[in-house]
Motif scaffolding. Structure first.
Motif, PDB file in Angstrom:
ATOM      1  N   ARG A  51       0.815  -1.226   0.000  1.00 11.31           N
ATOM      2  CA  ARG A  51       0.000   0.000   0.000  1.00 11.31           C
ATOM      3  C   ARG A  51       0.845   1.271   0.000  1.00 11.31           C
ATOM      4  O   ARG A  51       0.530   2.230  -0.697  1.00 11.31           O
ATOM      5  N   PHE A  52       1.945   1.293   0.799  1.00 11.04           N
ATOM      6  CA  PHE A  52       2.710   2.528   0.988  1.00 11.04           C
ATOM      7  C   PHE A  52       4.128   2.480   0.430  1.00 11.04           C
ATOM      8  O   PHE A  52       4.824   3.491   0.440  1.00 11.04           O
ATOM      9  N   PHE A  67       6.512   4.568   5.071  1.00  7.47           N
ATOM     10  CA  PHE A  67       5.597   4.778   6.190  1.00  7.47           C
ATOM     11  C   PHE A  67       6.372   4.690   7.500  1.00  7.47           C
ATOM     12  O   PHE A  67       7.468   4.145   7.561  1.00  7.47           O
TER      13      PHE A  67
END
Length: 76
Positions: free
Chosen positions: A9-10, A15
């Protein structure tokens, strides 16, 4: 598994991550920075081995024996 989901996702090192358990080491390893919350010393040490730890937070109160009481027992 959790680490891979977050990376998907990141992105790798995309993150910051807060955790408190040995299982969180895999996620810290792919995080940009880490925060450790209410964790034993060995977990703090493990996090520092794999990421930049920017905060160690511990609001637990010491629940072990009262050191003054122990000292009084061992004094002659």
């Amino acid at each position: 598994r959790k680490a891979q989901i977050i990376v998907d996702r990141f992105g790798n090192r995309g993150f910051d991550y807060a955790g408190n358990a040995p299982a969180d080491t895999a996620v810290w390893a792919v995080s940009a920075r880490g925060m450790v919350c209410n964790a034993p010393r060995h977990v703090v040490w493990a996090a520092r081995q794999v990421t930049i730890v920017v905060a160690v937070m511990d609001d637990r109160r010491y629940k072990g024996p009262d050191l003054a009481r122990i000292a009084a027992r061992v004094r002659p």
